[in-house]
Design a protein around this motif. Structure first.
Motif, PDB file in Angstrom:
ATOM      1  N   TYR A  16       0.836  -1.209   0.000  1.00  0.00           N
ATOM      2  CA  TYR A  16       0.000   0.000   0.000  1.00  0.00           C
ATOM      3  C   TYR A  16       0.870   1.258   0.000  1.00  0.00           C
ATOM      4  O   TYR A  16       0.598   2.216  -0.729  1.00  0.00           O
ATOM      5  CB  TYR A  16      -0.929  -0.022   1.217  1.00  0.00           C
ATOM      6  N   ASP A  17       1.927   1.240   0.803  1.00  0.00           N
ATOM      7  CA  ASP A  17       2.836   2.390   0.861  1.00  0.00           C
ATOM      8  C   ASP A  17       3.486   2.660  -0.490  1.00  0.00           C
ATOM      9  O   ASP A  17       3.578   3.811  -0.929  1.00  0.00           O
ATOM     10  CB  ASP A  17       3.918   2.169   1.915  1.00  0.00           C
ATOM     11  N   MET A  22       3.837   5.883  -5.403  1.00  0.00           N
ATOM     12  CA  MET A  22       3.812   5.960  -6.860  1.00  0.00           C
ATOM     13  C   MET A  22       2.714   6.899  -7.353  1.00  0.00           C
ATOM     14  O   MET A  22       2.928   7.664  -8.297  1.00  0.00           O
ATOM     15  CB  MET A  22       3.650   4.563  -7.458  1.00  0.00           C
ATOM     16  N   GLN A  23       1.562   6.862  -6.716  1.00  0.00           N
ATOM     17  CA  GLN A  23       0.480   7.766  -7.095  1.00  0.00           C
ATOM     18  C   GLN A  23       0.900   9.220  -6.881  1.00  0.00           C
ATOM     19  O   GLN A  23       0.680  10.073  -7.746  1.00  0.00           O
ATOM     20  CB  GLN A  23      -0.779   7.467  -6.290  1.00  0.00           C
ATOM     21  N   ALA A  60      12.638   9.094 -12.343  1.00  0.00           N
ATOM     22  CA  ALA A  60      13.555   7.987 -12.068  1.00  0.00           C
ATOM     23  C   ALA A  60      13.151   7.265 -10.780  1.00  0.00           C
ATOM     24  O   ALA A  60      13.177   6.025 -10.713  1.00  0.00           O
ATOM     25  CB  ALA A  60      14.992   8.503 -11.963  1.00  0.00           C
ATOM     26  N   GLN A  61      12.745   8.028  -9.766  1.00  0.00           N
ATOM     27  CA  GLN A  61      12.307   7.416  -8.516  1.00  0.00           C
ATOM     28  C   GLN A  61      11.027   6.608  -8.719  1.00  0.00           C
ATOM     29  O   GLN A  61      10.855   5.550  -8.106  1.00  0.00           O
ATOM     30  CB  GLN A  61      12.109   8.481  -7.442  1.00  0.00           C
ATOM     31  N   LEU A  62      10.148   7.083  -9.569  1.00  0.00           N
ATOM     32  CA  LEU A  62       8.920   6.360  -9.865  1.00  0.00           C
ATOM     33  C   LEU A  62       9.229   5.018 -10.528  1.00  0.00           C
ATOM     34  O   LEU A  62       8.640   3.990 -10.186  1.00  0.00           O
ATOM     35  CB  LEU A  62       8.003   7.202 -10.758  1.00  0.00           C
ATOM     36  N   ALA A  63      10.175   5.010 -11.442  1.00  0.00           N
ATOM     37  CA  ALA A  63      10.564   3.765 -12.104  1.00  0.00           C
ATOM     38  C   ALA A  63      11.160   2.785 -11.090  1.00  0.00           C
ATOM     39  O   ALA A  63      10.852   1.582 -11.113  1.00  0.00           O
ATOM     40  CB  ALA A  63      11.565   4.050 -13.222  1.00  0.00           C
ATOM     41  N   GLU A  64      11.981   3.289 -10.177  1.00  0.00           N
ATOM     42  CA  GLU A  64      12.573   2.436  -9.146  1.00  0.00           C
ATOM     43  C   GLU A  64      11.496   1.914  -8.190  1.00  0.00           C
ATOM     44  O   GLU A  64      11.505   0.749  -7.802  1.00  0.00           O
ATOM     45  CB  GLU A  64      13.638   3.201  -8.374  1.00  0.00           C
ATOM     46  N   ALA A  65      10.557   2.776  -7.836  1.00  0.00           N
ATOM     47  CA  ALA A  65       9.465   2.371  -6.948  1.00  0.00           C
ATOM     48  C   ALA A  65       8.641   1.255  -7.578  1.00  0.00           C
ATOM     49  O   ALA A  65       8.208   0.327  -6.886  1.00  0.00           O
ATOM     50  CB  ALA A  65       8.581   3.576  -6.612  1.00  0.00           C
TER      51      ALA A  65
END
Length: 83
Positions: A16-17, A22-23, A60-65
């Protein structure tokens, strides 16, 4: 990850986190696009460049997440209670 049929929240807290993070990152990317346009319209290439820098970092952080979320959902990362 095993789910109980009667469990009203089949996602773990960790999953959930990651989904929530990501949202928020995805919404931020849309906002940054507008900030870049506003900076360009205001004739401020320095501000536009900074907003692009922030946009690229969040992208980039979104892709990693996304990679982390996949691992969590596959049970390869994290364990624990359900949300």
């Amino acid at each position: 990850m095993q789910e109980k049929p009667s469990d009203p929240h089949p996602l773990s807290d960790l999953a959930y986190d990651w989904i929530t993070l990501m949202q928020n990152k995805a919404q931020a990317l849309l906002a940054y696009d507008q900030y870049i346009k506003d900076a360009e319209a205001a004739g401020s290439p320095e501000c536009a460049a900074f907003f692009r820098k922030v946009h690229d970092a969040d992208k980039a952080q979104l892709a990693e997440a996304k990679e982390h979320l996949v691992m969590v959902l596959q049970g390869k990362m994290g364990a624990g209670g359900k949300k």
